[in-house]
Design an enzyme around this catalytic site. Structure first.
Site, PDB file in Angstrom:
ATOM      1  N   THR A   7      -0.065 -18.276   5.242  1.00  0.00           N
ATOM      2  CA  THR A   7      -0.310 -18.332   3.784  1.00  0.00           C
ATOM      3  C   THR A   7       1.014 -18.633   3.071  1.00  0.00           C
ATOM      4  O   THR A   7       2.093 -18.632   3.683  1.00  0.00           O
ATOM      5  CB  THR A   7      -0.818 -16.977   3.214  1.00  0.00           C
ATOM      6  OG1 THR A   7       0.245 -16.018   3.284  1.00  0.00           O
ATOM      7  CG2 THR A   7      -2.034 -16.454   3.937  1.00  0.00           C
ATOM      8  N   TYR A  11       8.396  -3.167   1.437  1.00  0.00           N
ATOM      9  CA  TYR A  11       7.072  -3.674   1.834  1.00  0.00           C
ATOM     10  C   TYR A  11       6.463  -2.778   2.911  1.00  0.00           C
ATOM     11  O   TYR A  11       5.288  -2.408   2.844  1.00  0.00           O
ATOM     12  CB  TYR A  11       7.230  -5.113   2.315  1.00  0.00           C
ATOM     13  CG  TYR A  11       5.940  -5.824   2.663  1.00  0.00           C
ATOM     14  CD1 TYR A  11       5.058  -6.244   1.670  1.00  0.00           C
ATOM     15  CD2 TYR A  11       5.613  -6.106   3.992  1.00  0.00           C
ATOM     16  CE1 TYR A  11       3.887  -6.917   1.990  1.00  0.00           C
ATOM     17  CE2 TYR A  11       4.453  -6.780   4.325  1.00  0.00           C
ATOM     18  CZ  TYR A  11       3.589  -7.186   3.321  1.00  0.00           C
ATOM     19  OH  TYR A  11       2.432  -7.858   3.645  1.00  0.00           O
ATOM     20  N   VAL A  33      -2.490  -6.237 -11.256  1.00  0.00           N
ATOM     21  CA  VAL A  33      -2.982  -5.033 -10.571  1.00  0.00           C
ATOM     22  C   VAL A  33      -2.042  -3.835 -10.704  1.00  0.00           C
ATOM     23  O   VAL A  33      -2.427  -2.709 -10.406  1.00  0.00           O
ATOM     24  CB  VAL A  33      -3.278  -5.282  -9.071  1.00  0.00           C
ATOM     25  CG1 VAL A  33      -4.388  -6.294  -8.881  1.00  0.00           C
ATOM     26  CG2 VAL A  33      -2.019  -5.660  -8.308  1.00  0.00           C
TER      27      VAL A  33
HETATM   28  P1  NAI Z   1      -0.598 -14.833  -1.211  1.00  0.00           P
HETATM   29  O1  NAI Z   1       0.760 -14.850  -1.815  1.00  0.00           O
HETATM   30  O2  NAI Z   1      -1.350 -16.110  -1.103  1.00  0.00           O
HETATM   31  O3  NAI Z   1      -1.535 -13.786  -1.963  1.00  0.00           O
HETATM   32  C1  NAI Z   1      -1.074 -12.749  -2.771  1.00  0.00           C
HETATM   33  C2  NAI Z   1      -1.912 -12.766  -4.038  1.00  0.00           C
HETATM   34  O4  NAI Z   1      -1.550 -11.646  -4.842  1.00  0.00           O
HETATM   35  C3  NAI Z   1      -1.647 -14.029  -4.886  1.00  0.00           C
HETATM   36  O5  NAI Z   1      -2.876 -14.588  -5.298  1.00  0.00           O
HETATM   37  C4  NAI Z   1      -0.856 -13.496  -6.085  1.00  0.00           C
HETATM   38  O6  NAI Z   1      -1.065 -14.245  -7.272  1.00  0.00           O
HETATM   39  C5  NAI Z   1      -1.444 -12.098  -6.184  1.00  0.00           C
HETATM   40  N1  NAI Z   1      -0.600 -11.208  -6.968  1.00  0.00           N
HETATM   41  C6  NAI Z   1       0.753 -11.025  -6.878  1.00  0.00           C
HETATM   42  N2  NAI Z   1       1.153 -10.141  -7.817  1.00  0.00           N
HETATM   43  C7  NAI Z   1       0.049  -9.759  -8.487  1.00  0.00           C
HETATM   44  C8  NAI Z   1      -0.195  -8.867  -9.560  1.00  0.00           C
HETATM   45  N3  NAI Z   1       0.792  -8.169 -10.150  1.00  0.00           N
HETATM   46  N4  NAI Z   1      -1.464  -8.723  -9.996  1.00  0.00           N
HETATM   47  C9  NAI Z   1      -2.482  -9.419  -9.440  1.00  0.00           C
HETATM   48  N5  NAI Z   1      -2.325 -10.282  -8.423  1.00  0.00           N
HETATM   49  C10 NAI Z   1      -1.065 -10.448  -7.963  1.00  0.00           C
HETATM   50  O7  NAI Z   1      -0.392 -14.180   0.224  1.00  0.00           O
HETATM   51  P2  NAI Z   1      -1.414 -13.570   1.293  1.00  0.00           P
HETATM   52  O8  NAI Z   1      -0.697 -13.684   2.577  1.00  0.00           O
HETATM   53  O9  NAI Z   1      -2.758 -14.140   1.153  1.00  0.00           O
HETATM   54  O10 NAI Z   1      -1.418 -12.025   0.883  1.00  0.00           O
HETATM   55  C11 NAI Z   1      -2.592 -11.293   0.623  1.00  0.00           C
HETATM   56  C12 NAI Z   1      -2.400  -9.854   1.102  1.00  0.00           C
HETATM   57  O11 NAI Z   1      -2.313  -9.867   2.525  1.00  0.00           O
HETATM   58  C13 NAI Z   1      -1.114  -9.200   0.592  1.00  0.00           C
HETATM   59  O12 NAI Z   1      -1.364  -7.854   0.239  1.00  0.00           O
HETATM   60  C14 NAI Z   1      -0.213  -9.270   1.796  1.00  0.00           C
HETATM   61  O13 NAI Z   1       0.768  -8.264   1.770  1.00  0.00           O
HETATM   62  C15 NAI Z   1      -1.204  -9.080   2.914  1.00  0.00           C
HETATM   63  N6  NAI Z   1      -0.724  -9.506   4.222  1.00  0.00           N
HETATM   64  C16 NAI Z   1      -0.356 -10.808   4.440  1.00  0.00           C
HETATM   65  C17 NAI Z   1       0.119 -11.176   5.680  1.00  0.00           C
HETATM   66  C18 NAI Z   1       0.559 -12.571   5.975  1.00  0.00           C
HETATM   67  O14 NAI Z   1       1.160 -12.790   7.040  1.00  0.00           O
HETATM   68  N7  NAI Z   1       0.283 -13.550   5.118  1.00  0.00           N
HETATM   69  C19 NAI Z   1       0.219 -10.200   6.788  1.00  0.00           C
HETATM   70  C20 NAI Z   1      -0.217  -8.872   6.434  1.00  0.00           C
HETATM   71  C21 NAI Z   1      -0.666  -8.546   5.194  1.00  0.00           C
END
Ligand code: NAI
Length: 257
Positions: free
Chosen positions: A193, A158, A66
């Site tokens: 997660t 972040y 992305v």
């Molecule tokens: P996760 O690590 O499971 O998901 C992140 C996803 O982004 C993964 O599938 C990863 O492969 C993908 N990714 C990373 N770099 C990438 C790139 N260059 N191009 C395409 N995909 C890429 O973690 P989660 O928690 O599901 O995170 C999803 C979103 O939620 C993130 O934006 C995170 O910042 C946000 N978030 C998560 C929180 C939490 O407590 N888990 C709280 C608040 C926001």
């Protein structure tokens, strides 16, 4: 699946192979959307897409970094080619870090900001071009975080990136309202997660770190990925048809304290 809140819609979910993105992609498919799992690595996306299809849904995986303009452009054009249009994008991919300011190198900063903020910008830019070309209304949901609203130690890049996402969401909501395109942010609090598990693993006692984290939440627990996915579905569906520019907080009450 021809019925559901997203019946007939085409939706891209970036970072759709794990965590919040995977749960949302599965829910979107259950609600009738044709889903594109966009992210890296490709085999993880294909595994999720296959399992959605096995359950009777429609999904494909498109390998997409992305933070790369060309890759995001190709993600959108391949989606339109394959499914005939694009109605919804959930710009969900993001990466976190756990470094004090003096250890936050340019490489750390660039990685976090390029994926978490620029990735959302690129997703919006290419999706909007496709939506406007077809002259159809569209929906964008961007991934914010409570890190956009309160400070977290060792997360300067972040927090900056997520603050940028929430501000950009408001700006685009105004800019795109005349085209019938709604733009909202989901603002998850701590959610169970891999991203948070990885951060526990960096601490000297990961089990104690997890317990302390849970105790800081007013409900005494983290949100599940399904808790967040249901709120993303709400923003993406016609249930939220007059909502735009919102940052919808789903955080077990964390920022109320
Ligand atoms: P996760 O690590 O499971 O998901 C992140 C996803 O982004 C993964 O599938 C990863 O492969 C993908 N990714 C990373 N770099 C990438 C790139 N260059 N191009 C395409 N995909 C890429 O973690 P989660 O928690 O599901 O995170 C999803 C979103 O939620 C993130 O934006 C995170 O910042 C946000 N978030 C998560 C929180 C939490 O407590 N888990 C709280 C608040 C926001």
């Amino acid at each position: 699946m021809s019925e559901g809140k997203l019946a007939g819609k085409v939706a891209i979910v970036t970072g759709g192979a794990s965590g919040i993105g995977e749960a949302t992609a599965r829910l979107f498919a259950c609600e009738g959307a044709k889903v594109v799992i966009a992210g890296i690595p490709q085999d993880a996306g294909e595994r999720v897409a296959r399992s959605i299809c096995d359950a009777g849904g429609v999904a494909i995986a498109i390998e997409t970094d992305v933070s790369n303009d060309k890759a995001v452009g190709a993600m959108v054009s391949r989606t339109v080619e394959h499914f005939g249009g694009l109605d919804i994008i959930f710009n969900n991919a993001g990466v976190a870090h756990d470094t004090e300011i003096t250890e936050t190198t340019d490489d750390v900063w660039n990685l976090v900001v390029d994926v978490t903020l620029k990735g959302v910008f690129l997703g919006c830019r290419h999706a909007v071009a496709a939506m406007r070309e077809r002259g159809t209304a569209g929906v964008i949901v961007n991934s914010g975080s409570t890190a956009a609203l309160v400070g977290f130690t060792k997360r300067s890049a972040y927090c900056a990136a997520k603050g940028g996402v929430v501000s950009m969401t408001r700006a685009l909501a105004i800019e795109l309202a005349p085209y019938g395109i709604r733009v909202n942010a989901i603002v998850p609090g701590a959610t169970e997660t891999a991203m948070v598990r990885d951060l526990y693993d960096l601490q000297s006692d990961p089990v104690a770190a997890k317990k302390a984290h849970q105790q800081r939440q007013p409900f005494g627990r983290l949100s599940s990925v399904d808790d967040i996915a249901r709120s993303v579905l709400f923003l993406a569906s016609d249930d939220a048809s007059t909502m735009t520019g919102t940052a919808l907080v789903v955080d077990s009450g964390y920022i109320a304290g």
